[in-house]
Design a protein around this motif. Structure first.
Motif, PDB file in Angstrom:
ATOM      1  N   ARG A  65       0.818  -1.198   0.000  1.00 31.76           N
ATOM      2  CA  ARG A  65       0.000   0.000   0.000  1.00 31.76           C
ATOM      3  C   ARG A  65       0.862   1.261   0.000  1.00 31.76           C
ATOM      4  O   ARG A  65       0.553   2.237  -0.662  1.00 31.76           O
ATOM      5  N   GLY A  66       1.965   1.231   0.765  1.00 39.14           N
ATOM      6  CA  GLY A  66       2.782   2.429   0.902  1.00 39.14           C
ATOM      7  C   GLY A  66       3.605   2.735  -0.326  1.00 39.14           C
ATOM      8  O   GLY A  66       3.650   3.880  -0.792  1.00 39.14           O
ATOM      9  N   ILE A  67       4.280   1.729  -0.878  1.00 34.79           N
ATOM     10  CA  ILE A  67       5.168   1.958  -2.018  1.00 34.79           C
ATOM     11  C   ILE A  67       4.392   1.954  -3.327  1.00 34.79           C
ATOM     12  O   ILE A  67       4.662   2.749  -4.227  1.00 34.79           O
ATOM     13  N   GLY A  68       3.430   1.032  -3.445  1.00 40.29           N
ATOM     14  CA  GLY A  68       2.649   0.922  -4.674  1.00 40.29           C
ATOM     15  C   GLY A  68       2.798  -0.440  -5.305  1.00 40.29           C
ATOM     16  O   GLY A  68       3.905  -0.981  -5.408  1.00 40.29           O
ATOM     17  N   GLU A  69       1.665  -1.019  -5.732  1.00 41.51           N
ATOM     18  CA  GLU A  69       1.657  -2.380  -6.265  1.00 41.51           C
ATOM     19  C   GLU A  69       2.478  -2.529  -7.546  1.00 41.51           C
ATOM     20  O   GLU A  69       3.002  -3.596  -7.827  1.00 41.51           O
ATOM     21  N   VAL A  70       2.564  -1.461  -8.359  1.00 42.85           N
ATOM     22  CA  VAL A  70       3.199  -1.604  -9.666  1.00 42.85           C
ATOM     23  C   VAL A  70       4.609  -1.009  -9.689  1.00 42.85           C
ATOM     24  O   VAL A  70       5.122  -0.653 -10.740  1.00 42.85           O
ATOM     25  N   THR A  71       5.250  -0.884  -8.546  1.00 46.75           N
ATOM     26  CA  THR A  71       6.650  -0.461  -8.498  1.00 46.75           C
ATOM     27  C   THR A  71       7.560  -1.674  -8.618  1.00 46.75           C
ATOM     28  O   THR A  71       7.166  -2.812  -8.308  1.00 46.75           O
ATOM     29  N   TYR A 274       4.367   7.172  -3.873  1.00 46.97           N
ATOM     30  CA  TYR A 274       3.772   8.072  -2.893  1.00 46.97           C
ATOM     31  C   TYR A 274       4.214   9.535  -3.021  1.00 46.97           C
ATOM     32  O   TYR A 274       3.795  10.384  -2.247  1.00 46.97           O
ATOM     33  N   TYR A 275       5.050   9.875  -3.984  1.00 43.41           N
ATOM     34  CA  TYR A 275       5.562  11.246  -4.073  1.00 43.41           C
ATOM     35  C   TYR A 275       4.575  12.212  -4.727  1.00 43.41           C
ATOM     36  O   TYR A 275       3.784  11.843  -5.593  1.00 43.41           O
ATOM     37  N   ASN A 276       4.645  13.482  -4.308  1.00 42.65           N
ATOM     38  CA  ASN A 276       3.956  14.587  -4.970  1.00 42.65           C
ATOM     39  C   ASN A 276       4.807  15.840  -4.797  1.00 42.65           C
ATOM     40  O   ASN A 276       5.737  15.848  -3.990  1.00 42.65           O
ATOM     41  N   LEU A 277       4.518  16.877  -5.574  1.00 44.00           N
ATOM     42  CA  LEU A 277       5.273  18.132  -5.502  1.00 44.00           C
ATOM     43  C   LEU A 277       6.781  17.873  -5.607  1.00 44.00           C
ATOM     44  O   LEU A 277       7.221  17.202  -6.514  1.00 44.00           O
ATOM     45  N   THR A 278       7.571  18.388  -4.674  1.00 47.53           N
ATOM     46  CA  THR A 278       9.027  18.374  -4.806  1.00 47.53           C
ATOM     47  C   THR A 278       9.613  16.959  -4.747  1.00 47.53           C
ATOM     48  O   THR A 278       9.297  16.180  -3.843  1.00 47.53           O
ATOM     49  N   TYR A 299       5.750  13.607   0.126  1.00 46.97           N
ATOM     50  CA  TYR A 299       4.822  12.487  -0.054  1.00 46.97           C
ATOM     51  C   TYR A 299       3.551  12.716   0.771  1.00 46.97           C
ATOM     52  O   TYR A 299       3.148  11.905   1.591  1.00 46.97           O
ATOM     53  N   ASP A 300       2.870  13.817   0.498  1.00 45.02           N
ATOM     54  CA  ASP A 300       1.676  14.192   1.255  1.00 45.02           C
ATOM     55  C   ASP A 300       0.559  13.144   1.249  1.00 45.02           C
ATOM     56  O   ASP A 300      -0.151  13.015   2.245  1.00 45.02           O
ATOM     57  N   PRO A 301       0.353  12.353   0.174  1.00 46.79           N
ATOM     58  CA  PRO A 301      -0.766  11.407   0.191  1.00 46.79           C
ATOM     59  C   PRO A 301      -0.535  10.170   1.065  1.00 46.79           C
ATOM     60  O   PRO A 301      -1.488   9.453   1.373  1.00 46.79           O
ATOM     61  N   ILE A 303       0.346   9.298   4.265  1.00 51.98           N
ATOM     62  CA  ILE A 303      -0.168   9.047   5.609  1.00 51.98           C
ATOM     63  C   ILE A 303      -1.640   8.652   5.550  1.00 51.98           C
ATOM     64  O   ILE A 303      -2.069   7.685   6.205  1.00 51.98           O
ATOM     65  N   GLU A 304      -2.425   9.357   4.740  1.00 55.20           N
ATOM     66  CA  GLU A 304      -3.844   9.005   4.607  1.00 55.20           C
ATOM     67  C   GLU A 304      -3.994   7.653   3.906  1.00 55.20           C
ATOM     68  O   GLU A 304      -4.855   6.837   4.276  1.00 55.20           O
ATOM     69  N   ARG A 305      -3.159   7.399   2.912  1.00 61.44           N
ATOM     70  CA  ARG A 305      -3.211   6.117   2.210  1.00 61.44           C
ATOM     71  C   ARG A 305      -2.930   4.953   3.147  1.00 61.44           C
ATOM     72  O   ARG A 305      -3.474   3.847   2.974  1.00 61.44           O
ATOM     73  N   MET A 306      -2.103   5.186   4.151  1.00 62.45           N
ATOM     74  CA  MET A 306      -1.739   4.146   5.103  1.00 62.45           C
ATOM     75  C   MET A 306      -2.736   4.030   6.258  1.00 62.45           C
ATOM     76  O   MET A 306      -2.520   3.253   7.185  1.00 62.45           O
ATOM     77  N   GLY A 307      -3.824   4.806   6.220  1.00 61.30           N
ATOM     78  CA  GLY A 307      -4.854   4.675   7.232  1.00 61.30           C
ATOM     79  C   GLY A 307      -4.840   5.732   8.305  1.00 61.30           C
ATOM     80  O   GLY A 307      -5.622   5.658   9.271  1.00 61.30           O
ATOM     81  N   GLY A 308      -3.978   6.727   8.192  1.00 59.45           N
ATOM     82  CA  GLY A 308      -3.912   7.789   9.178  1.00 59.45           C
ATOM     83  C   GLY A 308      -4.719   9.009   8.747  1.00 59.45           C
ATOM     84  O   GLY A 308      -5.257   9.057   7.642  1.00 59.45           O
ATOM     85  N   LYS A 309      -4.785   9.977   9.636  1.00 53.79           N
ATOM     86  CA  LYS A 309      -5.430  11.236   9.312  1.00 53.79           C
ATOM     87  C   LYS A 309      -4.529  12.004   8.350  1.00 53.79           C
ATOM     88  O   LYS A 309      -3.321  12.087   8.545  1.00 53.79           O
ATOM     89  N   ALA A 310      -5.110  12.571   7.298  1.00 54.90           N
ATOM     90  CA  ALA A 310      -4.323  13.243   6.261  1.00 54.90           C
ATOM     91  C   ALA A 310      -3.350  14.242   6.866  1.00 54.90           C
ATOM     92  O   ALA A 310      -3.720  15.061   7.704  1.00 54.90           O
ATOM     93  N   ALA A 311      -2.088  14.151   6.455  1.00 57.91           N
ATOM     94  CA  ALA A 311      -1.050  15.066   6.938  1.00 57.91           C
ATOM     95  C   ALA A 311       0.046  15.148   5.888  1.00 57.91           C
ATOM     96  O   ALA A 311       0.314  14.182   5.170  1.00 57.91           O
ATOM     97  N   THR A 312       0.681  16.300   5.801  1.00 55.24           N
ATOM     98  CA  THR A 312       1.767  16.492   4.846  1.00 55.24           C
ATOM     99  C   THR A 312       3.051  15.844   5.359  1.00 55.24           C
ATOM    100  O   THR A 312       3.217  15.635   6.560  1.00 55.24           O
ATOM    101  N   ALA A 313       3.978  15.556   4.438  1.00 57.36           N
ATOM    102  CA  ALA A 313       5.231  14.916   4.846  1.00 57.36           C
ATOM    103  C   ALA A 313       6.246  15.007   3.723  1.00 57.36           C
ATOM    104  O   ALA A 313       5.897  15.084   2.542  1.00 57.36           O
ATOM    105  N   CYS A 314       7.523  15.015   4.074  1.00 57.10           N
ATOM    106  CA  CYS A 314       8.592  14.924   3.084  1.00 57.10           C
ATOM    107  C   CYS A 314       9.833  14.361   3.759  1.00 57.10           C
ATOM    108  O   CYS A 314       9.958  14.357   4.988  1.00 57.10           O
ATOM    109  N   GLY A 315      10.753  13.852   2.950  1.00 50.93           N
ATOM    110  CA  GLY A 315      11.972  13.270   3.505  1.00 50.93           C
ATOM    111  C   GLY A 315      12.879  12.764   2.409  1.00 50.93           C
ATOM    112  O   GLY A 315      12.599  12.905   1.214  1.00 50.93           O
ATOM    113  N   TRP A 316      13.991  12.177   2.815  1.00 52.80           N
ATOM    114  CA  TRP A 316      14.906  11.560   1.861  1.00 52.80           C
ATOM    115  C   TRP A 316      15.708  10.467   2.553  1.00 52.80           C
ATOM    116  O   TRP A 316      15.746  10.385   3.788  1.00 52.80           O
TER     117      TRP A 316
END
Length: 442
Positions: A65-71, A274-278, A299-301, A303-316
């Protein structure tokens, strides 16, 4: 009693080798890893990031769910298995972000507000081992959750640049792009499908498959024969709306203000869903064709995709083996460190007992000590022991033989400086060693 013949002897046990692509960390290389980990800890402390550790094994669904089925990771590279005791579907973690997000949601870490977190540890992917890439590899990563503005994107990029500077790495360049938001990517995706369908006969087998699942990934193809085709494909930047462009321009402005050069690469898409924007990568030409040593983005989408309350996020995240390989090429690996400060020599018997007591007193004073222990249980000559003391890198040797014991003293020998040797009282060894160390630094 009959004599045993050679044919009666048990066969020699066959040597068992490690799994291909999963390497041992040997003592000779440990200092390099410790140095790198020490730099990580200092970096995260400087920016206020807290450590979070997740298990090596997670439910397979975390990564599907987190990384994506077709990766590629989910389709080809994950080590997944069924727990024979309860039938659970489990996976050795192939990357750190999805697991960290699972932990954040499960433990409600965002309840009190945004979090700056970091992690490190082994990851597992079944891929062809090559220079700096292994089936068990180690990642260091940072994640900032709950921050929406371009300032946090810039901050984590600045952390990466500071890391390269601290490690003395040269020739590492930054490439950035924006993937916009879902509606913008959907419009771009439709344009990509039309474009690549028109040139279907030029696509390789992998790209044909991706055309029906994730056409954006075709842009990430490393096939030399497709680069001209990819260069002519519609660019996502041309589909971005006002808000996405404003965010991307904000990141660039902050990087420019901190003198961080970067190249806008419209083909940079990263390999996870899971990436968006930058999005961004640090790239080097020193490690062959696979030049990316670290990368990440927003990767803003997720946290919500994983079952949490929608929240923004980024990292490396970065591969530690890749960075160590680059440090080796760059000549910035630290010099081998001494194993100890003091090497204690003795002649067994009562001298061993006294030497062990002295060694413990020195350790209690914060001094690193190796006590000579013969491999065969037999006392070795002081000449032989002194060779081991010199090889250990110790600055000083404390020598306790029968003559010294009879006089209630020890010999303190300088191994790295003057080479002088002096007698000191046994009950004053700790003070004598400390005085010698302090005197050598003045």
């Amino acid at each position: 009693m009959t004599e045993q013949t050679s044919s009666d002897k048990a066969p020699k046990a066959q040597k068992i080798n490690g799994v291909r692509g999963m390497n041992d960390l040997l003592p000779g290389d440990a200092a390099q890893w410790f140095h790198l980990e020490h730099v990580f800890r200092d970096l995260t402390r400087a920016y206020g990031y807290e450590f979070l550790r997740t298990p090596i094994v997670e439910a397979t669904a975390v990564f599907q769910r987190g990384i994506g089925e077709v990766t590629d990771i989910v389709e080809k590279e994950m080590y997944s298995f069924e727990d024979r005791l309860n039938g659970e579907q489990l996976t050795l973690r192939p990357e750190g972000t999805a697991a960290l997000v699972r932990a954040v949601i499960e433990n409600n870490l965002l309840y009190e507000g945004p979090k700056r977190l970091w992690y490190s540890g082994p990851m597992f992917r079944h891929e062809r081992p090559q220079r700096g890439r292994y089936r068990q590899f180690h990642q260091f990563g940072i994640e900032a959750l709950g921050f929406a503005g371009p300032d946090i994107d810039a901050e984590i990029i600045l952390m990466g640049q500071r890391l390269w500077d601290e490690l003395g790495l040269k020739g590492v360049r930054l490439e950035i792009n924006s993937l916009g938001q879902a509606p913008e990517r959907a419009e771009h995706r439709a344009a990509l499908v039309v474009y690549f369908e028109q040139h279907r006969d030029l696509l390789d087998e992998d790209s044909v498959r991706r055309l029906g699942t994730n056409p954006l990934r075709i842009l990430d193809s490393k096939n030399p024969a497709m680069q001209e085709l990819i260069e002519g494909a519609p660019k996502l930047l041309d589909f971005l709306g006002e808000e996405s462009l404003k965010h991307f321009e904000g990141v660039q402005t902050l990087l420019k203000a901190n003198n961080i050069p970067c190249k806008i690469n419209p083909r940079l898409v990263r390999g996870l869903d899971y990436y968006n924007l930058t999005v961004f990568e640090w790239i080097t030409e020193e490690l062959g064709a696979q030049g990316t040593i670290a990368g990440g983005g927003r990767y803003d989408p997720l946290i919500e995709r994983m079952g949490g309350k929608a929240a923004t996020a980024c990292g490396w995240a970065m591969g530690m083996e890749r960075v160590l390989e680059l440090m080796k090429v760059s000549g910035s690996l630290p010099e081998p460190q001494a194993q100890c400060d003091v090497f204690v020599l003795h002649q067994g018997g009562e001298t061993l007992i006294t030497a062990l007591v002295v060694a413990e007193r020195l350790r209690s004073a914060g001094i690193d000590v190796i006590l000579f222990c013969p491999a065969d249980g037999q006392t070795a000559s002081f000449k032989s022991q002194m060779k081991k003391a010199d090889a250990s890198g110790a600055s000083y040797a404390v020598i306790i033989g029968p003559d010294e014991l009879a006089k209630n003293e020890a010999q303190l020998k300088d191994l790295r400086g003057t080479g002088n040797q002096q007698a000191i009282p046994l009950d004053g060894v700790v003070e004598g060693v400390i005085d010698a160390i302090v005197g050598a630094t003045e």
